[in-house]
Each structure stands twice: as C-alpha cells, then as structure tokens.
Design a protein around this motif. Structure first.
Motif, PDB file in Angstrom:
ATOM      1  N   VAL A 159      62.600  37.484  -1.848  1.00 34.43           N
ATOM      2  CA  VAL A 159      63.999  37.291  -1.564  1.00 34.43           C
ATOM      3  C   VAL A 159      64.080  36.643   0.001  1.00 34.43           C
ATOM      4  O   VAL A 159      65.117  36.130   0.350  1.00 34.43           O
ATOM      5  CB  VAL A 159      64.848  38.633  -1.527  1.00 34.43           C
ATOM      6  CG1 VAL A 159      65.157  39.097  -2.698  1.00 34.43           C
ATOM      7  CG2 VAL A 159      64.305  39.588  -0.403  1.00 34.43           C
ATOM      8  N   TYR A 160      63.058  36.784   0.595  1.00 35.13           N
ATOM      9  CA  TYR A 160      62.962  36.008   2.050  1.00 35.13           C
ATOM     10  C   TYR A 160      62.570  34.447   2.043  1.00 35.13           C
ATOM     11  O   TYR A 160      62.409  33.936   2.948  1.00 35.13           O
ATOM     12  CB  TYR A 160      62.135  36.755   2.917  1.00 35.13           C
ATOM     13  CG  TYR A 160      62.436  38.162   3.023  1.00 35.13           C
ATOM     14  CD1 TYR A 160      63.853  38.536   3.747  1.00 35.13           C
ATOM     15  CD2 TYR A 160      61.921  39.148   2.395  1.00 35.13           C
ATOM     16  CE1 TYR A 160      64.012  39.850   3.992  1.00 35.13           C
ATOM     17  CE2 TYR A 160      62.203  40.538   2.557  1.00 35.13           C
ATOM     18  CZ  TYR A 160      63.401  40.925   3.286  1.00 35.13           C
ATOM     19  OH  TYR A 160      63.884  42.118   3.328  1.00 35.13           O
ATOM     20  N   GLY A 161      62.104  33.875   0.681  1.00 33.01           N
ATOM     21  CA  GLY A 161      61.763  32.567   0.549  1.00 33.01           C
ATOM     22  C   GLY A 161      60.501  32.777   0.735  1.00 33.01           C
ATOM     23  O   GLY A 161      59.805  31.338   0.661  1.00 33.01           O
ATOM     24  N   LYS A 162      59.492  33.384   0.706  1.00 33.60           N
ATOM     25  CA  LYS A 162      58.067  33.654   0.978  1.00 33.60           C
ATOM     26  C   LYS A 162      57.384  33.379  -0.378  1.00 33.60           C
ATOM     27  O   LYS A 162      57.858  34.234  -1.376  1.00 33.60           O
ATOM     28  CB  LYS A 162      57.427  34.743   1.718  1.00 33.60           C
ATOM     29  CG  LYS A 162      56.102  34.784   1.833  1.00 33.60           C
ATOM     30  CD  LYS A 162      55.639  36.005   2.576  1.00 33.60           C
ATOM     31  CE  LYS A 162      54.014  36.321   2.787  1.00 33.60           C
ATOM     32  NZ  LYS A 162      53.842  37.362   3.227  1.00 33.60           N
ATOM     33  N   THR A 163      56.482  32.635  -0.325  1.00 34.18           N
ATOM     34  CA  THR A 163      55.814  32.522  -1.816  1.00 34.18           C
ATOM     35  C   THR A 163      54.767  33.717  -2.012  1.00 34.18           C
ATOM     36  O   THR A 163      54.044  34.024  -1.100  1.00 34.18           O
ATOM     37  CB  THR A 163      54.958  31.130  -1.901  1.00 34.18           C
ATOM     38  OG1 THR A 163      55.676  29.998  -1.727  1.00 34.18           O
ATOM     39  CG2 THR A 163      54.057  30.996  -2.954  1.00 34.18           C
ATOM     40  N   VAL A 164      55.090  34.408  -3.060  1.00 33.27           N
ATOM     41  CA  VAL A 164      54.173  35.551  -3.061  1.00 33.27           C
ATOM     42  C   VAL A 164      53.301  35.382  -4.291  1.00 33.27           C
ATOM     43  O   VAL A 164      52.863  36.154  -4.579  1.00 33.27           O
ATOM     44  CB  VAL A 164      55.206  36.766  -3.518  1.00 33.27           C
ATOM     45  CG1 VAL A 164      55.930  37.065  -2.405  1.00 33.27           C
ATOM     46  CG2 VAL A 164      55.983  36.490  -4.854  1.00 33.27           C
ATOM     47  N   HIS A 165      53.370  34.411  -5.090  1.00 34.08           N
ATOM     48  CA  HIS A 165      52.309  34.087  -6.092  1.00 34.08           C
ATOM     49  C   HIS A 165      51.851  32.376  -5.992  1.00 34.08           C
ATOM     50  O   HIS A 165      52.675  31.804  -5.424  1.00 34.08           O
ATOM     51  CB  HIS A 165      53.026  34.052  -7.638  1.00 34.08           C
ATOM     52  CG  HIS A 165      52.394  33.929  -8.654  1.00 34.08           C
ATOM     53  ND1 HIS A 165      51.686  35.034  -9.041  1.00 34.08           N
ATOM     54  CD2 HIS A 165      52.053  32.949  -9.570  1.00 34.08           C
ATOM     55  CE1 HIS A 165      50.850  34.703 -10.205  1.00 34.08           C
ATOM     56  NE2 HIS A 165      50.921  33.555 -10.434  1.00 34.08           N
ATOM     57  N   ALA A 166      50.765  32.277  -6.371  1.00 35.74           N
ATOM     58  CA  ALA A 166      49.942  30.994  -6.183  1.00 35.74           C
ATOM     59  C   ALA A 166      50.893  30.106  -7.359  1.00 35.74           C
ATOM     60  O   ALA A 166      51.197  30.391  -8.068  1.00 35.74           O
ATOM     61  CB  ALA A 166      48.487  31.141  -6.807  1.00 35.74           C
ATOM     62  N   VAL A 167      50.601  28.957  -6.628  1.00 34.53           N
ATOM     63  CA  VAL A 167      51.445  27.633  -7.194  1.00 34.53           C
ATOM     64  C   VAL A 167      50.968  27.423  -8.750  1.00 34.53           C
ATOM     65  O   VAL A 167      49.609  27.433  -8.829  1.00 34.53           O
ATOM     66  CB  VAL A 167      51.396  26.512  -6.437  1.00 34.53           C
ATOM     67  CG1 VAL A 167      51.895  25.368  -7.230  1.00 34.53           C
ATOM     68  CG2 VAL A 167      52.129  26.767  -5.093  1.00 34.53           C
TER      69      VAL A 167
END
Length: 302
Positions: free
Chosen positions: A253-261
């Motif tokens: 919800v903060y816009g941080k990537t939490v999973h690998a692309v």
C-alpha cells in the motif's frame, strides 16, 4: 353415269352414280386479342358457308407443345372465344373450324404468347449507416422501405478493391475480419422473393486503429484472480491485442515492491501466475506494464 343392270322381279333396274362436288364452308382464323398474362380472346370468321348445313363451329387450342387440343364451340359467322387461366410468358396455338356432315374445315394455325408476369417492385433500402466500429469490424444498419425479409451486403476496401459479400435476415449486419485503420465501401440490396432491388448508394466506413486503444480499455480487460488469495495470483487479459510492456510486480500500500519483477515479452500469452504465498496478510497491488502504460489491480492476501 349409268352403272351395271340388276333385275327386280320382271323389271330390269340400273344403278346411277352422281359425279358432283358440293362446296364446303370456308373459315379463317383471325389473330388473338386481349392478350394478358393469363387471358386471350380467340377470333375467326366464316367467309363462305358452302352448300351443306354447318353442324358445329368453334376453335381448337392448346399450349404449343401440348399433345392434345381443347375444343370449344361457338355460334355466329363472326366467331370469338375468351380464354382465361393461361400461363404467363407461354406460347399457345389455335385454329378456327367448321364441321358439316361431310367433313371438318380448318383455318390457318395462329400462335400467340401470353405476357410475362408482372412482379411487384422491390425498392432499395434507405438510411444505410455505420453504427459502430473496431479495429477489425464495422456494424451497419439500414431502413427497409418495402417487404423484403432478406438483404445482400457487399463491401470492399478502398485500398485493395477486392469485393466481399454477406447476407442478413435483419436490418443490421456485423462485417468482420477487416483490416485496422482502413476505409471500406459498403452497399446493401433488398431481396423480395425472386426480385432484388438496386444497390444503395455507397457508404464509407472506417475501422479503428490498434493505436486508438487507450489505457482505460487495457484496465477494463486485464483481470486478476482469485481475489482474495492465499497462494497465487493469475493475471489474465480478455482482449487479444493487449501487449505486456516487460514487467509485472507486486507492491504494497506504500508503493514498495514486495515481490520480484516477473519478466515478460510482447506477445506473452496470458494468464501469468504469480506466487504470493510468502507475503503477509493484507492489501497489495499488482502493477502491470503494457505498451499503453501501467495498469494497477488490487488484491487481498489472506
């Protein structure tokens, strides 16, 4: 002339043979009148009644290639007879006749042809117009001005000129398998039984370009499921020409990537499965890159 003798009692008798010819009637077949698709009036007249009583007078008639004549009797020296129930556009033959106790005398044969059947007019449709378009279809509609229940459609690209066609049982039609960003000439024709109308004036329709598909359309057609989920998210698109831009990622919800692309290429088939089993419970977003921009879809991790 005196013939051979023969004896009756005491008297010798002789046979006599008359060598004379009686004048027979003379009859003329006249041209038919009042010829329509199903009717005609036969005409004839007696020129000379001859020296013997006339027993019958009238006409013999038939279709040209029929085997038997139909005989009709009339009265009077000026003969006529009205026919009805004839077949349109058909040849008929007839002749006048006069019958005495000795023989039947005929006039010349007369041939006539009934008229062709008059079919009701079949007017062309009006108000032909394009109601919708896409990159490979054109929807058209028109107004029927007669009694047609079927319509022919013809269309061709203004670039190639190759004609295509279709048939509709309603006053609308979807033209498919067209080229994007291309103008087409379109016409419609009414079909009234065995008669067809003129073609309508040409109407120009143009398909849309693939480039006209914006990010809003992409967002509408890209789906993620199941939602909520515990283990996997599937990314799927219901529109064939959507192209991925090279990456899919999961952000919090903060816009941080939490999973690998997830690396993708143009033309990658969907759906694509993403493993999210290691994420904590909560709200997340799948961020999908397309050739029109990014589409973001929320989901709940249980």
């Amino acid at each position: 002339q005196i013939g051979l003798p023969f004896i009756v009692g005491d008297t010798t008798m002789f046979t006599f043979t008359a060598d004379c010819q009686l004048a027979l009637p003379v009859v003329v077949t006249d041209s038919a009148s009042g010829i329509t698709q199903t009717e005609a009036v036969l005409h004839g007249h007696i020129v000379d009644e001859g020296e013997l009583p006339i027993l019958e007078r009238g006409f013999e008639w038939k279709e040209m290639f029929a085997s038997d004549y139909t005989v009709v009797n009339v009265t009077g020296d000026t003969m006529l007879h009205a026919l009805n129930g004839l077949t349109p556009n058909t040849d008929y033959i007839y002749r006048a006749f006069v019958t005495t106790m000795v023989d039947t005398t005929y006039g010349d044969d007369i041939v006539f042809t009934t008229l062709e059947e008059e079919l009701p007019p079949c007017p062309a449709p009006t108000d032909l117009h394009v109601t919708d378009s896409s990159d490979n279809t054109l929807s058209i509609a028109w107004t029927e001005t007669g009694d047609a229940e079927q319509w022919n459609i013809q269309y061709r690209s203004t670039a190639t000129g190759a004609m295509s066609s279709g048939i509709s049982n309603t006053t609308s039609y979807l033209i498919t398998d067209l080229q994007p960003n291309t103008e087409y000439q379109i016409q419609v024709q009414s079909v009234c039984g065995i008669v067809s109308s003129d073609w309508t004036p040409v109407v120009i329709g143009k398909t849309t370009s693939n480039d006209s598909i914006g990010i809003v359309e992409y967002d509408r057609y890209i789906k993620i499921y199941p939602n909520p989920t515990s283990n996997y998210i599937n990314v799927e698109c219901t529109m064939n020409n959507v192209q991925l831009g090279g990456e899919i990622e999961v952000v919090d919800v903060y816009g941080k990537t939490v999973h690998a692309v997830v690396e993708t290429r143009h033309g990658t088939s969907l759906p694509i499965r993403i493993n999210v089993s290691s994420l904590s419970a909560g709200m997340y977003f799948v961020r999908i890159a397309t050739d029109r921009g990014y589409v973001t879809k929320p989901f709940v991790k249980q």
